[in-house]
Scaffold this motif. Structure first.
Motif, PDB file in Angstrom:
ATOM      1  N   ASP A   1     -20.489 -67.654 -46.749  1.00 39.07           N
ATOM      2  CA  ASP A   1     -19.104 -67.518 -46.284  1.00 39.07           C
ATOM      3  C   ASP A   1     -18.999 -66.664 -45.037  1.00 39.07           C
ATOM      4  O   ASP A   1     -17.896 -66.384 -44.568  1.00 39.07           O
ATOM      5  CB  ASP A   1     -18.231 -66.921 -47.394  1.00 39.07           C
ATOM      6  N   GLY A   2     -20.145 -66.235 -44.512  1.00 32.13           N
ATOM      7  CA  GLY A   2     -20.152 -65.442 -43.287  1.00 32.13           C
ATOM      8  C   GLY A   2     -20.169 -63.948 -43.494  1.00 32.13           C
ATOM      9  O   GLY A   2     -20.222 -63.190 -42.513  1.00 32.13           O
ATOM     10  N   SER A   3     -20.147 -63.487 -44.737  1.00 34.36           N
ATOM     11  CA  SER A   3     -20.259 -62.048 -45.003  1.00 34.36           C
ATOM     12  C   SER A   3     -21.607 -61.554 -44.510  1.00 34.36           C
ATOM     13  O   SER A   3     -22.623 -62.203 -44.721  1.00 34.36           O
ATOM     14  CB  SER A   3     -20.114 -61.764 -46.493  1.00 34.36           C
ATOM     15  N   ILE A   4     -21.604 -60.398 -43.863  1.00 33.40           N
ATOM     16  CA  ILE A   4     -22.808 -59.889 -43.202  1.00 33.40           C
ATOM     17  C   ILE A   4     -23.027 -58.420 -43.538  1.00 33.40           C
ATOM     18  O   ILE A   4     -22.068 -57.659 -43.706  1.00 33.40           O
ATOM     19  CB  ILE A   4     -22.672 -60.044 -41.669  1.00 33.40           C
ATOM     20  N   SER A   5     -24.283 -58.042 -43.589  1.00 31.61           N
ATOM     21  CA  SER A   5     -24.624 -56.630 -43.672  1.00 31.61           C
ATOM     22  C   SER A   5     -25.852 -56.356 -42.826  1.00 31.61           C
ATOM     23  O   SER A   5     -26.646 -57.258 -42.573  1.00 31.61           O
ATOM     24  CB  SER A   5     -24.865 -56.200 -45.117  1.00 31.61           C
ATOM     25  N   TYR A   6     -25.967 -55.106 -42.380  1.00 38.27           N
ATOM     26  CA  TYR A   6     -27.079 -54.682 -41.540  1.00 38.27           C
ATOM     27  C   TYR A   6     -27.689 -53.391 -42.084  1.00 38.27           C
ATOM     28  O   TYR A   6     -26.998 -52.560 -42.664  1.00 38.27           O
ATOM     29  CB  TYR A   6     -26.608 -54.405 -40.104  1.00 38.27           C
ATOM     30  N   ALA A   7     -28.962 -53.223 -41.820  1.00 37.37           N
ATOM     31  CA  ALA A   7     -29.589 -51.934 -42.061  1.00 37.37           C
ATOM     32  C   ALA A   7     -29.017 -50.937 -41.054  1.00 37.37           C
ATOM     33  O   ALA A   7     -28.694 -51.308 -39.916  1.00 37.37           O
ATOM     34  CB  ALA A   7     -31.096 -52.045 -41.886  1.00 37.37           C
ATOM     35  N   GLU A   8     -28.893 -49.696 -41.464  1.00 39.38           N
ATOM     36  CA  GLU A   8     -28.317 -48.680 -40.589  1.00 39.38           C
ATOM     37  C   GLU A   8     -29.089 -48.567 -39.273  1.00 39.38           C
ATOM     38  O   GLU A   8     -28.499 -48.319 -38.218  1.00 39.38           O
ATOM     39  CB  GLU A   8     -28.314 -47.334 -41.301  1.00 39.38           C
ATOM     40  N   SER A   9     -30.384 -48.766 -39.324  1.00 37.98           N
ATOM     41  CA  SER A   9     -31.228 -48.566 -38.148  1.00 37.98           C
ATOM     42  C   SER A   9     -30.982 -49.594 -37.043  1.00 37.98           C
ATOM     43  O   SER A   9     -31.400 -49.377 -35.901  1.00 37.98           O
ATOM     44  CB  SER A   9     -32.702 -48.606 -38.558  1.00 37.98           C
ATOM     45  N   VAL A  10     -30.321 -50.710 -37.379  1.00 40.57           N
ATOM     46  CA  VAL A  10     -30.119 -51.750 -36.372  1.00 40.57           C
ATOM     47  C   VAL A  10     -28.651 -52.027 -36.075  1.00 40.57           C
ATOM     48  O   VAL A  10     -28.337 -52.832 -35.200  1.00 40.57           O
ATOM     49  CB  VAL A  10     -30.804 -53.081 -36.791  1.00 40.57           C
ATOM     50  N   LYS A  11     -27.757 -51.363 -36.786  1.00 41.83           N
ATOM     51  CA  LYS A  11     -26.326 -51.579 -36.565  1.00 41.83           C
ATOM     52  C   LYS A  11     -25.958 -51.310 -35.114  1.00 41.83           C
ATOM     53  O   LYS A  11     -26.379 -50.314 -34.529  1.00 41.83           O
ATOM     54  CB  LYS A  11     -25.500 -50.674 -37.480  1.00 41.83           C
ATOM     55  N   GLY A  12     -25.181 -52.213 -34.540  1.00 44.71           N
ATOM     56  CA  GLY A  12     -24.752 -52.067 -33.160  1.00 44.71           C
ATOM     57  C   GLY A  12     -25.742 -52.611 -32.148  1.00 44.71           C
ATOM     58  O   GLY A  12     -25.420 -52.745 -30.970  1.00 44.71           O
ATOM     59  N   ARG A  13     -26.955 -52.947 -32.588  1.00 46.43           N
ATOM     60  CA  ARG A  13     -27.971 -53.467 -31.686  1.00 46.43           C
ATOM     61  C   ARG A  13     -28.373 -54.896 -32.035  1.00 46.43           C
ATOM     62  O   ARG A  13     -28.673 -55.692 -31.141  1.00 46.43           O
ATOM     63  CB  ARG A  13     -29.217 -52.575 -31.709  1.00 46.43           C
ATOM     64  N   PHE A  14     -28.408 -55.217 -33.313  1.00 47.80           N
ATOM     65  CA  PHE A  14     -28.831 -56.542 -33.775  1.00 47.80           C
ATOM     66  C   PHE A  14     -27.621 -57.314 -34.283  1.00 47.80           C
ATOM     67  O   PHE A  14     -26.689 -56.736 -34.848  1.00 47.80           O
ATOM     68  CB  PHE A  14     -29.841 -56.424 -34.911  1.00 47.80           C
ATOM     69  N   THR A  15     -27.680 -58.645 -34.101  1.00 46.87           N
ATOM     70  CA  THR A  15     -26.624 -59.518 -34.600  1.00 46.87           C
ATOM     71  C   THR A  15     -27.244 -60.712 -35.316  1.00 46.87           C
ATOM     72  O   THR A  15     -28.042 -61.449 -34.719  1.00 46.87           O
ATOM     73  CB  THR A  15     -25.735 -60.027 -33.455  1.00 46.87           C
ATOM     74  N   ILE A  16     -26.881 -60.889 -36.575  1.00 46.50           N
ATOM     75  CA  ILE A  16     -27.343 -62.052 -37.340  1.00 46.50           C
ATOM     76  C   ILE A  16     -26.273 -63.131 -37.277  1.00 46.50           C
ATOM     77  O   ILE A  16     -25.073 -62.836 -37.285  1.00 46.50           O
ATOM     78  CB  ILE A  16     -27.660 -61.659 -38.809  1.00 46.50           C
ATOM     79  N   SER A  17     -26.717 -64.373 -37.192  1.00 47.18           N
ATOM     80  CA  SER A  17     -25.771 -65.485 -37.190  1.00 47.18           C
ATOM     81  C   SER A  17     -26.463 -66.710 -37.755  1.00 47.18           C
ATOM     82  O   SER A  17     -27.689 -66.760 -37.846  1.00 47.18           O
ATOM     83  CB  SER A  17     -25.242 -65.763 -35.780  1.00 47.18           C
ATOM     84  N   ARG A  18     -25.667 -67.681 -38.117  1.00 46.79           N
ATOM     85  CA  ARG A  18     -26.232 -68.911 -38.669  1.00 46.79           C
ATOM     86  C   ARG A  18     -25.474 -70.105 -38.112  1.00 46.79           C
ATOM     87  O   ARG A  18     -24.251 -70.051 -37.921  1.00 46.79           O
ATOM     88  CB  ARG A  18     -26.181 -68.903 -40.204  1.00 46.79           C
ATOM     89  N   ASP A  19     -26.209 -71.173 -37.864  1.00 49.95           N
ATOM     90  CA  ASP A  19     -25.629 -72.436 -37.419  1.00 49.95           C
ATOM     91  C   ASP A  19     -25.904 -73.440 -38.523  1.00 49.95           C
ATOM     92  O   ASP A  19     -27.018 -73.972 -38.632  1.00 49.95           O
ATOM     93  CB  ASP A  19     -26.247 -72.861 -36.085  1.00 49.95           C
ATOM     94  N   ASN A  20     -24.906 -73.699 -39.341  1.00 52.98           N
ATOM     95  CA  ASN A  20     -25.116 -74.588 -40.483  1.00 52.98           C
ATOM     96  C   ASN A  20     -25.382 -76.027 -40.049  1.00 52.98           C
ATOM     97  O   ASN A  20     -26.065 -76.779 -40.745  1.00 52.98           O
ATOM     98  CB  ASN A  20     -23.921 -74.521 -41.422  1.00 52.98           C
ATOM     99  N   ALA A  21     -24.859 -76.431 -38.921  1.00 50.80           N
ATOM    100  CA  ALA A  21     -25.084 -77.792 -38.434  1.00 50.80           C
ATOM    101  C   ALA A  21     -26.542 -78.000 -38.037  1.00 50.80           C
ATOM    102  O   ALA A  21     -27.075 -79.108 -38.130  1.00 50.80           O
ATOM    103  CB  ALA A  21     -24.163 -78.088 -37.258  1.00 50.80           C
ATOM    104  N   LYS A  22     -27.182 -76.923 -37.598  1.00 54.47           N
ATOM    105  CA  LYS A  22     -28.580 -77.007 -37.156  1.00 54.47           C
ATOM    106  C   LYS A  22     -29.550 -76.453 -38.194  1.00 54.47           C
ATOM    107  O   LYS A  22     -30.758 -76.401 -37.949  1.00 54.47           O
ATOM    108  CB  LYS A  22     -28.759 -76.250 -35.840  1.00 54.47           C
TER     109      LYS A  22
END
Length: 128
Positions: A54-75
């Motif tokens: 559903d697009g809910s996301i979480s990050y490790a504290e060490s990468v917050k603000g620097r890394f971005t996770i995303s998904r392309d369901n069509a691909k």
């Protein structure tokens, strides 16, 4: 059979950027929980980021603000955009999947034990 194939790793200087990709096959990708993990030599595997169907996301504290996770369901592809890379980000990065996301304290879990399917990984090396 679930298959996960990572790509996009490489060597960069500190402050640089990379985008990792994870091509998924063998299951209904869009319904699965997906995550990125990393393991440096001599260290335990650690969670980097996770994303639910559903697009809910979480990050490790060490990468917050620097890394971005995303998904392309069509691909059927998972991405990890990594900016402002640091030498301590050097590791083998792997993507993982599971039929559902587990939540801890109302946040998508990034614990390796909560994911059952794994790719082989792609190496990221950051030099100072």
């Amino acid at each position: 059979q679930v298959q996960l194939v990572e790509s996009g790793g490489g060597s960069v200087q500190a402050g640089g950027s990379l985008r990792l990709s994870c091509a998924a096959s063998g299951y209904t990708y869009m319904t699965y929980c997906m995550g990125w993990f990393r393991q440096a030599p001599g260290k335990e595997r650690e969670g980097v980021a996770a994303i639910d169907s559903d697009g809910s996301i979480s990050y490790a504290e060490s990468v917050k603000g620097r890394f971005t996770i995303s998904r392309d369901n069509a691909k059927n592809t998972l991405y990890l955009r990594m900016n402002s890379l640091k030498p301590e980000d050097t590791a083998m990065y792997s993507c993982a999947a599971d039929r559902r996301c587990y939540y801890r304290d109302y946040t998508v879990s990034v614990l390796p034990d909560d994911f059952g399917y794994w790719g082989q990984g792609t190496q990221v090396t950051v030099s100072s």
